[in-house]
Motif scaffolding. Structure first.
Motif, PDB file in Angstrom:
ATOM      1  N   ALA A   1       0.903 -16.613  31.966  1.00  0.00           N
ATOM      2  CA  ALA A   1       0.054 -16.511  30.664  1.00  0.00           C
ATOM      3  C   ALA A   1       0.942 -16.688  29.632  1.00  0.00           C
ATOM      4  N   LYS A   2       2.118 -16.207  29.578  1.00  0.00           N
ATOM      5  CA  LYS A   2       2.981 -16.148  28.257  1.00  0.00           C
ATOM      6  C   LYS A   2       3.757 -17.330  28.177  1.00  0.00           C
ATOM      7  N   GLN A   3       4.235 -17.950  29.459  1.00  0.00           N
ATOM      8  CA  GLN A   3       5.117 -19.163  29.487  1.00  0.00           C
ATOM      9  C   GLN A   3       4.404 -20.446  29.281  1.00  0.00           C
ATOM     10  N   PHE A   4       3.256 -20.421  29.943  1.00  0.00           N
ATOM     11  CA  PHE A   4       2.401 -21.643  29.861  1.00  0.00           C
ATOM     12  C   PHE A   4       0.937 -21.466  29.168  1.00  0.00           C
ATOM     13  N   SER A   5      -0.040 -21.086  29.726  1.00  0.00           N
ATOM     14  CA  SER A   5      -1.396 -20.868  28.947  1.00  0.00           C
ATOM     15  C   SER A   5      -2.228 -19.856  29.674  1.00  0.00           C
ATOM     16  N   ILE A   6      -3.250 -19.650  28.821  1.00  0.00           N
ATOM     17  CA  ILE A   6      -4.367 -18.494  29.512  1.00  0.00           C
ATOM     18  C   ILE A   6      -5.053 -19.233  30.336  1.00  0.00           C
ATOM     19  N   PRO A   7      -5.523 -20.579  30.389  1.00  0.00           N
ATOM     20  CA  PRO A   7      -6.235 -21.165  31.203  1.00  0.00           C
ATOM     21  C   PRO A   7      -5.606 -21.183  32.723  1.00  0.00           C
ATOM     22  N   PHE A   8      -4.047 -21.443  32.631  1.00  0.00           N
ATOM     23  CA  PHE A   8      -3.425 -21.571  33.760  1.00  0.00           C
ATOM     24  C   PHE A   8      -3.372 -20.276  34.592  1.00  0.00           C
ATOM     25  N   ALA A   9      -3.431 -19.073  33.587  1.00  0.00           N
ATOM     26  CA  ALA A   9      -3.304 -17.648  34.242  1.00  0.00           C
ATOM     27  C   ALA A   9      -4.659 -17.551  34.792  1.00  0.00           C
ATOM     28  N   ILE A  10      -5.644 -17.787  34.060  1.00  0.00           N
ATOM     29  CA  ILE A  10      -6.901 -17.471  34.935  1.00  0.00           C
ATOM     30  C   ILE A  10      -7.278 -18.188  35.940  1.00  0.00           C
ATOM     31  N   LYS A  11      -6.914 -19.416  36.282  1.00  0.00           N
ATOM     32  CA  LYS A  11      -7.215 -20.234  37.246  1.00  0.00           C
ATOM     33  C   LYS A  11      -6.203 -19.825  38.509  1.00  0.00           C
ATOM     34  N   SER A  12      -4.953 -19.427  38.211  1.00  0.00           N
ATOM     35  CA  SER A  12      -4.002 -18.878  39.157  1.00  0.00           C
ATOM     36  C   SER A  12      -4.561 -17.382  39.665  1.00  0.00           C
ATOM     37  N   SER A  13      -5.197 -16.639  38.778  1.00  0.00           N
ATOM     38  CA  SER A  13      -5.698 -15.311  39.142  1.00  0.00           C
ATOM     39  C   SER A  13      -6.880 -15.552  40.086  1.00  0.00           C
ATOM     40  N   LEU A  14      -7.740 -16.306  39.760  1.00  0.00           N
ATOM     41  CA  LEU A  14      -8.845 -16.551  40.771  1.00  0.00           C
ATOM     42  C   LEU A  14      -8.546 -17.243  42.091  1.00  0.00           C
ATOM     43  N   ALA A  15      -7.420 -18.003  42.072  1.00  0.00           N
ATOM     44  CA  ALA A  15      -6.958 -18.653  43.150  1.00  0.00           C
ATOM     45  C   ALA A  15      -6.447 -17.573  44.073  1.00  0.00           C
ATOM     46  N   ILE A  16      -5.541 -16.619  43.449  1.00  0.00           N
ATOM     47  CA  ILE A  16      -4.873 -15.727  44.240  1.00  0.00           C
ATOM     48  C   ILE A  16      -5.554 -14.395  44.732  1.00  0.00           C
ATOM     49  N   PHE A  17      -6.517 -14.179  43.839  1.00  0.00           N
ATOM     50  CA  PHE A  17      -7.783 -13.124  44.376  1.00  0.00           C
ATOM     51  C   PHE A  17      -8.452 -13.823  45.530  1.00  0.00           C
ATOM     52  N   ALA A  18      -8.749 -14.946  45.611  1.00  0.00           N
ATOM     53  CA  ALA A  18      -9.519 -15.446  46.650  1.00  0.00           C
ATOM     54  C   ALA A  18      -9.050 -15.503  47.865  1.00  0.00           C
ATOM     55  N   LEU A  19      -7.437 -16.089  47.815  1.00  0.00           N
ATOM     56  CA  LEU A  19      -6.362 -15.999  48.954  1.00  0.00           C
ATOM     57  C   LEU A  19      -6.489 -14.768  49.416  1.00  0.00           C
ATOM     58  N   ALA A  20      -6.382 -13.441  48.571  1.00  0.00           N
ATOM     59  CA  ALA A  20      -6.356 -11.996  49.078  1.00  0.00           C
ATOM     60  C   ALA A  20      -7.627 -11.685  50.097  1.00  0.00           C
ATOM     61  N   PHE A  21      -8.837 -12.078  49.295  1.00  0.00           N
ATOM     62  CA  PHE A  21     -10.197 -11.872  50.124  1.00  0.00           C
ATOM     63  C   PHE A  21     -10.238 -12.570  51.454  1.00  0.00           C
ATOM     64  N   LEU A  22      -9.779 -13.663  51.402  1.00  0.00           N
ATOM     65  CA  LEU A  22      -9.953 -14.590  52.677  1.00  0.00           C
ATOM     66  C   LEU A  22      -9.066 -13.965  53.817  1.00  0.00           C
ATOM     67  N   VAL A  23      -7.727 -13.496  53.388  1.00  0.00           N
ATOM     68  CA  VAL A  23      -6.691 -12.753  54.012  1.00  0.00           C
ATOM     69  C   VAL A  23      -7.271 -11.640  54.718  1.00  0.00           C
ATOM     70  N   HIS A  24      -8.092 -10.949  53.874  1.00  0.00           N
ATOM     71  CA  HIS A  24      -8.676  -9.520  54.279  1.00  0.00           C
ATOM     72  C   HIS A  24      -9.715  -9.745  55.288  1.00  0.00           C
ATOM     73  N   TRP A  25     -10.509 -10.619  54.787  1.00  0.00           N
ATOM     74  CA  TRP A  25     -11.963 -10.678  55.592  1.00  0.00           C
ATOM     75  C   TRP A  25     -12.040 -11.738  56.738  1.00  0.00           C
ATOM     76  N   ILE A  26     -11.598 -12.933  56.693  1.00  0.00           N
ATOM     77  CA  ILE A  26     -11.860 -13.802  57.771  1.00  0.00           C
ATOM     78  C   ILE A  26     -10.840 -13.516  58.738  1.00  0.00           C
ATOM     79  N   GLU A  27     -11.382 -14.054  59.913  1.00  0.00           N
ATOM     80  CA  GLU A  27     -10.755 -13.853  61.052  1.00  0.00           C
ATOM     81  C   GLU A  27     -10.601 -15.272  61.717  1.00  0.00           C
ATOM     82  N   ILE A  28      -9.516 -15.673  62.143  1.00  0.00           N
ATOM     83  CA  ILE A  28      -9.194 -16.756  62.809  1.00  0.00           C
ATOM     84  C   ILE A  28      -8.512 -16.550  63.976  1.00  0.00           C
TER      85      ILE A  28
END
Length: 301
Positions: free
Chosen positions: A85-112
């Protein structure tokens, strides 16, 4: 970045980027998160393999701390998101946050179920799925592994390139991993990292890697016409000052042709040049990306 500039950047992204483009960004990020989840849950995790970057740090911390892996994924990446967010932009940080939270959610809940127990297949295909996830996320304007943000920041303040830093970081990480698991698993994990990095390069750059070509020939006008009309590519004429030959004679001024083509076109270009002037001097070098001109830019979103 100052707070007022951050707000301005966020407003610019909200109002200037079309809904279709935003939808495309989030579609790429969604595909990336799903692909990375398959690589982690279907290949790496069931077989005790490690990954590089922030995910590798999270896996190491899971061994030595009681915290859940999904929580560690968020905590480890959080400083990198703030840095982004500091080096690039707020939109980059928002999209990265959503992506990382989504990855953490899937890692916790899905079973493969484990797809294979063959270690070589795990390293190659686990790296492929993980690299695909990282690559698609980058095409969507986000990251799911924050070490690249740190690498860019370090490269701006030191002589290390982004690639140098990531390589050194992961070598140290795998050496530490060898202490907590075993050397064989760490070595296979390095194969996973190399497979992932090559997949990222392929998804970001594609097969049509750009090449810059400089041509010095007595028949520069004819070669220029061939590039423009037969290949349909733009060509720039540079005027060069003459040097001195091997017998110290003064050489006449020459025209240097410069064009940008894809790797798939270079064989035809060289063949046509050789037909016209076998003595032509041709230089090729890779180009990361282009903007404008007669070559259509590969979209990163």
């Amino acid at each position: 970045m100052e707070p007022s500039k951050r707000v301005s950047a966020l407003s610019h992204w909200i109002y200037s980027v079309s809904p279709r483009q935003r939808l495309k960004d989030f579609l790429f990020i969604f595909i990336g998160v799903v692909m990375a989840s398959i690589g982690l849950k279907g290949f790496l995790f069931p077989n005790g393999f490690f990954d590089g970057g922030a995910m590798g740090v999270s896996l190491l911390l899971q061994i030595i701390t009681p915290l859940d892996l999904s929580t560690l994924i968020i905590l480890v990446n959080l400083p990198f998101i703030l840095l982004g967010a500091k080096q690039f932009s707020i939109p980059f940080a928002i999209k990265s946050s959503l992506a990382i939270f989504a990855l953490a959610f899937l890692v916790h809940w899905i079973e493969i179920p484990a797809i294979t127990s063959d270690k070589l297949l795990i390293a190659v295909f686990g790296g492929f799925f993980l690299g695909s996830g990282i690559g698609f996320s980058i095409r969507g304007g986000a990251v799911i592994d924050g070490t690249e943000v740190l690498a860019i920041s370090v490269s701006r303040r030191s002589s290390l390139t982004v690639g140098d830093f990531i390589t050194v970081f992961n070598v140290v990480l795998f050496l530490v991993a060898a202490l907590f698991v075993n050397l064989e698993t760490a070595m296979y994990s390095m194969l996973t990292y190399f497979s992932a990095s090559k997949t990222v390069d392929f998804i970001i750059n594609g097969v049509e890697e750009y090449l810059g070509v400089m041509i010095m020939s007595q028949l520069s006008d004819e070669i220029k016409a061939m590039i423009a009309h037969d290949l349909g590519r733009g060509v720039t004429v540079l005027k060069s000052d003459a040097g001195f030959g091997k017998n110290n004679e003064h050489l006449p001024d020459k025209k240097v042709l410069f064009c940008v083509i894809t790797r798939l076109e270079v064989t035809r270009l060289l063949s046509e040049i050789d037909k016209m002037d076998p003595k032509a001097f041709v230089i090729q070098y890779p180009i990361k990306d282009t903007k404008g001109g007669m070559i259509k830019k590969r979209p990163l979103h």
